[in-house]
Design a protein around this motif. Structure first.
Motif, PDB file in Angstrom:
ATOM      1  N   ALA A 101     -20.269 -43.890 -11.767  1.00 31.29           N
ATOM      2  CA  ALA A 101     -19.315 -42.843 -11.391  1.00 31.29           C
ATOM      3  C   ALA A 101     -18.497 -42.460 -12.619  1.00 31.29           C
ATOM      4  O   ALA A 101     -18.292 -43.271 -13.531  1.00 31.29           O
ATOM      5  CB  ALA A 101     -18.392 -43.324 -10.271  1.00 31.29           C
ATOM      6  N   ILE A 102     -18.051 -41.238 -12.660  1.00 32.58           N
ATOM      7  CA  ILE A 102     -17.214 -40.762 -13.760  1.00 32.58           C
ATOM      8  C   ILE A 102     -15.752 -40.851 -13.328  1.00 32.58           C
ATOM      9  O   ILE A 102     -15.343 -40.232 -12.337  1.00 32.58           O
ATOM     10  CB  ILE A 102     -17.575 -39.324 -14.152  1.00 32.58           C
ATOM     11  N   GLY A 108      -6.531 -39.512 -19.464  1.00 33.53           N
ATOM     12  CA  GLY A 108      -7.056 -38.303 -18.853  1.00 33.53           C
ATOM     13  C   GLY A 108      -8.459 -37.923 -19.263  1.00 33.53           C
ATOM     14  O   GLY A 108      -8.954 -36.862 -18.874  1.00 33.53           O
ATOM     15  N   TYR A 109      -9.161 -38.769 -20.046  1.00 32.79           N
ATOM     16  CA  TYR A 109     -10.517 -38.456 -20.489  1.00 32.79           C
ATOM     17  C   TYR A 109     -11.536 -38.982 -19.475  1.00 32.79           C
ATOM     18  O   TYR A 109     -11.352 -40.072 -18.902  1.00 32.79           O
ATOM     19  CB  TYR A 109     -10.787 -39.080 -21.863  1.00 32.79           C
ATOM     20  N   PRO A 110     -12.626 -38.259 -19.253  1.00 29.35           N
ATOM     21  CA  PRO A 110     -13.664 -38.739 -18.323  1.00 29.35           C
ATOM     22  C   PRO A 110     -14.417 -39.929 -18.931  1.00 29.35           C
ATOM     23  O   PRO A 110     -14.673 -39.970 -20.137  1.00 29.35           O
ATOM     24  CB  PRO A 110     -14.579 -37.534 -18.143  1.00 29.35           C
ATOM     25  N   LYS A 111     -14.772 -40.879 -18.082  1.00 30.54           N
ATOM     26  CA  LYS A 111     -15.441 -42.076 -18.554  1.00 30.54           C
ATOM     27  C   LYS A 111     -16.435 -42.546 -17.502  1.00 30.54           C
ATOM     28  O   LYS A 111     -16.097 -42.658 -16.319  1.00 30.54           O
ATOM     29  CB  LYS A 111     -14.425 -43.183 -18.839  1.00 30.54           C
ATOM     30  N   LEU A 112     -17.673 -42.811 -17.939  1.00 30.76           N
ATOM     31  CA  LEU A 112     -18.702 -43.314 -17.039  1.00 30.76           C
ATOM     32  C   LEU A 112     -18.532 -44.813 -16.847  1.00 30.76           C
ATOM     33  O   LEU A 112     -18.403 -45.561 -17.817  1.00 30.76           O
ATOM     34  CB  LEU A 112     -20.093 -43.008 -17.604  1.00 30.76           C
TER      35      LEU A 112
END
Length: 199
Positions: A101-102, A108-112
């Motif tokens: 999931a992201i 605030g940065y997207p991370k897998l």
């Protein structure tokens, strides 16, 4: 992080024994593009060594393997995972209890990352992760292990056949020779795990 001190104490007691290269504590680290074994370190406080393992990378490999299909000729691709027939629904629910999931980081940065599905337990998946880490850490020769296990099974069969034959022979004490060695209560040879034979 569960029972950390007990784990380190156990490793400390066994890490310098005969099979010293097989006792490690483990710490998980995130990241999908890291080697399974990131590093092996020594904890000065507990005086025990531990391996830092790439949990996300291993979980990705496991789920990729679960998607493998048998080949057209009936053979299996390298790394194909086989399961015992006794594995039940709860086993597979735990093995597949997480998903990619992201998520957003605190900045605030997207991370897998992997997340646990609601209402699921993941002990089986954790065990698989540690098994893959052990293989990467110890790098066993599976051809030699198979050969040793086949030899052990053959010895067990011969031992059972010998025990059946000897039971029909005379039990007269005067005709029975003593070897001077204590025998096991069952009259059978103890089976030694080939994984502990010092490969």
């Amino acid at each position: 992080g569960y029972s950390t001190e007990n784990v380190y104490q156990y490793v400390k007691r066994h890490q310098w024994q005969r099979f010293k290269n097989r006792f490690y504590a483990t710490k998980g680290d995130e990241g999908f593009k890291k080697p399974f074994i990131i590093d092996v370190k020594y904890d000065k406080r507990f005086r025990a060594r531990y391996a830092v393992i790439a949990v996300d990378a291993i979980k990705s490999r496991i789920y990729d393997r679960l998607n493998d299909k048998p080949l057209a000729d009936g053979q299996y691709p390298p790394g194909y995972i086989h399961f015992n027939k006794r594995c039940n629904k709860d086993f597979f629910d735990q093995l597949t209890s997480e998903r990619r999931a992201i998520k957003k980081t605190p900045a605030g940065y997207p991370k897998l990352q992997f997340e646990l599905k609601q209402g699921y337990r993941n002990e089986v998946l954790d065990c698989y992760v540690l098994n893959f880490a052990c293989i990467a850490l110890l790098n066993p020769n599976f051809e030699i292990l198979k050969k040793k296990m086949d030899e052990q099974l053959e010895q067990m069969k011969l031992s059972r056949q010998g025990g059946t034959t000897s039971s029909t022979q005379s039990t007269d004490p005067q005709k029975t020779k003593s070897t001077g060695k204590p025998s096991s209560p069952s009259g059978r040879k103890r089976w030694r795990n080939p994984l502990l034979s010092g490969l």
